[in-house]
Design a protein around this motif. Sequence first.
Motif, PDB file in Angstrom:
ATOM      1  N   CYS A  53      73.375  27.414  92.135  1.00 25.88           N
ATOM      2  CA  CYS A  53      72.191  26.632  92.026  1.00 25.88           C
ATOM      3  C   CYS A  53      71.323  26.562  90.739  1.00 25.88           C
ATOM      4  N   SER A  54      71.377  27.615  90.180  1.00 26.27           N
ATOM      5  CA  SER A  54      70.568  27.893  88.878  1.00 26.27           C
ATOM      6  C   SER A  54      70.657  26.859  87.955  1.00 26.27           C
ATOM      7  N   GLY A  55      69.544  26.069  87.514  1.00 20.75           N
ATOM      8  CA  GLY A  55      69.880  25.243  86.364  1.00 20.75           C
ATOM      9  C   GLY A  55      70.481  23.815  86.782  1.00 20.75           C
ATOM     10  N   LYS A  56      70.703  23.521  87.969  1.00 14.99           N
ATOM     11  CA  LYS A  56      71.018  22.332  88.370  1.00 14.99           C
ATOM     12  C   LYS A  56      69.902  21.523  88.647  1.00 14.99           C
ATOM     13  N   SER A  57      70.060  20.144  88.325  1.00 16.68           N
ATOM     14  CA  SER A  57      69.032  19.220  88.579  1.00 16.68           C
ATOM     15  C   SER A  57      68.907  19.028  90.123  1.00 16.68           C
ATOM     16  N   ASP A  58      67.748  18.341  90.440  1.00 21.36           N
ATOM     17  CA  ASP A  58      67.675  18.288  91.807  1.00 21.36           C
ATOM     18  C   ASP A  58      68.412  17.393  92.464  1.00 21.36           C
ATOM     19  N   GLU A  59      68.589  16.263  91.696  1.00 18.33           N
ATOM     20  CA  GLU A  59      69.475  15.368  92.082  1.00 18.33           C
ATOM     21  C   GLU A  59      70.802  15.795  92.383  1.00 18.33           C
ATOM     22  N   LEU A  61      72.197  18.868  92.837  1.00 18.52           N
ATOM     23  CA  LEU A  61      72.122  19.817  93.694  1.00 18.52           C
ATOM     24  C   LEU A  61      72.015  19.390  95.162  1.00 18.52           C
ATOM     25  N   ALA A  62      71.392  18.530  95.514  1.00 21.97           N
ATOM     26  CA  ALA A  62      71.021  17.730  96.657  1.00 21.97           C
ATOM     27  C   ALA A  62      72.414  17.064  97.001  1.00 21.97           C
ATOM     28  N   ALA A  63      72.853  16.179  95.993  1.00 16.81           N
ATOM     29  CA  ALA A  63      74.285  15.618  96.216  1.00 16.81           C
ATOM     30  C   ALA A  63      75.542  16.572  96.428  1.00 16.81           C
ATOM     31  N   VAL A  64      75.445  17.335  95.696  1.00 11.02           N
ATOM     32  CA  VAL A  64      76.565  18.213  95.794  1.00 11.02           C
ATOM     33  C   VAL A  64      76.679  19.172  97.136  1.00 11.02           C
ATOM     34  N   PHE A  65      75.457  19.466  97.660  1.00  9.69           N
ATOM     35  CA  PHE A  65      75.403  20.238  98.894  1.00  9.69           C
ATOM     36  C   PHE A  65      75.569  19.044 100.026  1.00  9.69           C
ATOM     37  N   LYS A  66      75.124  18.076 100.061  1.00 17.53           N
ATOM     38  CA  LYS A  66      75.522  16.898 101.076  1.00 17.53           C
ATOM     39  C   LYS A  66      76.966  16.633 101.235  1.00 17.53           C
ATOM     40  N   ARG A  67      77.659  16.448  99.945  1.00 17.15           N
ATOM     41  CA  ARG A  67      78.912  16.046  99.833  1.00 17.15           C
ATOM     42  C   ARG A  67      79.923  17.382 100.452  1.00 17.15           C
ATOM     43  N   LEU A  68      79.544  18.426 100.083  1.00 19.47           N
ATOM     44  CA  LEU A  68      80.281  19.690 100.518  1.00 19.47           C
ATOM     45  C   LEU A  68      80.127  19.931 102.056  1.00 19.47           C
ATOM     46  N   ALA A  69      78.862  19.726 102.623  1.00 21.48           N
ATOM     47  CA  ALA A  69      78.678  19.824 103.931  1.00 21.48           C
ATOM     48  C   ALA A  69      79.493  18.910 104.741  1.00 21.48           C
ATOM     49  N   GLN A  70      79.848  17.581 103.940  1.00 17.85           N
ATOM     50  CA  GLN A  70      80.672  16.740 104.918  1.00 17.85           C
ATOM     51  C   GLN A  70      81.956  17.259 104.679  1.00 17.85           C
ATOM     52  N   GLU A  71      82.409  17.887 103.802  1.00 17.19           N
ATOM     53  CA  GLU A  71      83.704  18.361 103.515  1.00 17.19           C
ATOM     54  C   GLU A  71      83.987  19.490 104.333  1.00 17.19           C
ATOM     55  N   GLU A  72      83.262  20.584 104.267  1.00 22.47           N
ATOM     56  CA  GLU A  72      83.302  21.767 104.860  1.00 22.47           C
ATOM     57  C   GLU A  72      82.688  22.124 106.047  1.00 22.47           C
ATOM     58  N   GLN A  73      82.782  23.077 106.835  1.00 20.58           N
ATOM     59  CA  GLN A  73      82.069  23.359 107.850  1.00 20.58           C
ATOM     60  C   GLN A  73      81.058  24.196 107.296  1.00 20.58           C
ATOM     61  N   ASP A  74      81.356  25.176 106.257  1.00 23.05           N
ATOM     62  CA  ASP A  74      80.401  26.106 105.670  1.00 23.05           C
ATOM     63  C   ASP A  74      80.105  25.948 104.253  1.00 23.05           C
ATOM     64  N   VAL A  75      78.739  26.081 103.654  1.00 23.39           N
ATOM     65  CA  VAL A  75      78.525  25.984 102.399  1.00 23.39           C
ATOM     66  C   VAL A  75      77.633  27.285 101.937  1.00 23.39           C
ATOM     67  N   LEU A  76      77.981  27.701 100.698  1.00 21.60           N
ATOM     68  CA  LEU A  76      77.310  28.769 100.116  1.00 21.60           C
ATOM     69  C   LEU A  76      76.788  28.320  99.057  1.00 21.60           C
ATOM     70  N   GLY A  77      75.469  28.723  98.685  1.00 17.33           N
ATOM     71  CA  GLY A  77      74.932  28.475  97.489  1.00 17.33           C
ATOM     72  C   GLY A  77      74.236  29.787  96.881  1.00 17.33           C
ATOM     73  N   THR A  78      74.263  29.935  95.678  1.00 17.72           N
ATOM     74  CA  THR A  78      73.909  31.354  95.101  1.00 17.72           C
ATOM     75  C   THR A  78      72.915  30.943  94.021  1.00 17.72           C
ATOM     76  N   ARG A  79      72.026  31.859  93.836  1.00 25.31           N
ATOM     77  CA  ARG A  79      70.773  31.905  92.908  1.00 25.31           C
ATOM     78  C   ARG A  79      69.879  30.829  92.779  1.00 25.31           C
ATOM     79  N   ALA A  80      69.522  30.571  94.126  1.00 22.91           N
ATOM     80  CA  ALA A  80      68.535  29.334  94.385  1.00 22.91           C
ATOM     81  C   ALA A  80      67.086  29.726  94.676  1.00 22.91           C
ATOM     82  N   THR A  81      66.324  28.944  94.127  1.00 26.12           N
ATOM     83  CA  THR A  81      64.843  28.917  94.324  1.00 26.12           C
ATOM     84  C   THR A  81      64.370  28.687  95.562  1.00 26.12           C
TER      85      THR A  81
END
Length: 249
Positions: A53-59, A61-81
Amino acid sequence: MDIKELLTQVQNGSLSVEDAERQLTRESFTELGYAKLDTHRKQRTGFSEVVFCSGKSDEHLAAVFKRLAQEEQDVLGTRATPQQYELVRSVCPAAVYDPLSRLIKIESSGKQTRGSIAVCTAGTADIAVAEEAAQTAEFFGGKVERVYDVGVSGLHRLLAKLDVIQAAYCVIAVAGMEGALASVIGGLVRNPVIAVPTSVGYGASLHGLAALLTMINTCANGIATVNIDNGFGAGYLAVQINRLALQHT
């Protein structure tokens, strides 16, 4: 979804042959323009893609998580604020956040953990990195025993927990300052030790470089060292070792 689960759904009739064929023949990654999500990584390696997560733009990061959540049951993000977590939660309400490990997790309910991984720290200042390791291992199905504050300045504390440490398929040793904990544990156990240097210490510790040099120059055998503060890398590697051990039990 892995191939075995896909074939099981075809067998029990919950997925048509045509739909299964489409999933198996689709692109091995999802193109987002600014990112290429490796949606077939779990099929190749047994681990789904993890979001740094560190260094990613808000736009992004949100899009990546949303898409991975659609593709995968589980999603892990590291170094998040905390702010990044609130952003992710706005598009993925199931997301949870641990401020100590700085992990964002979307997990299916009823997940089982197996095996035995011991995560040890020299001091309480090392626990944040240790929790990144421990929770990463648990996210990917490993059963973790936490053994904290057992540094070499009070060796009796470590020896009091030796039965737990020696029973583990793999041990993660997290230490800053001079980083001696990994060497001590390496001389007491028969299974692999993953050393994690932390940036904990005074000036001459050089933000973890002193611990890193100690760990990669250890005289004990069976120790592998990851990068400074890299709890995620240690947890991931520990799960791989744990899975191999489970195959032979």
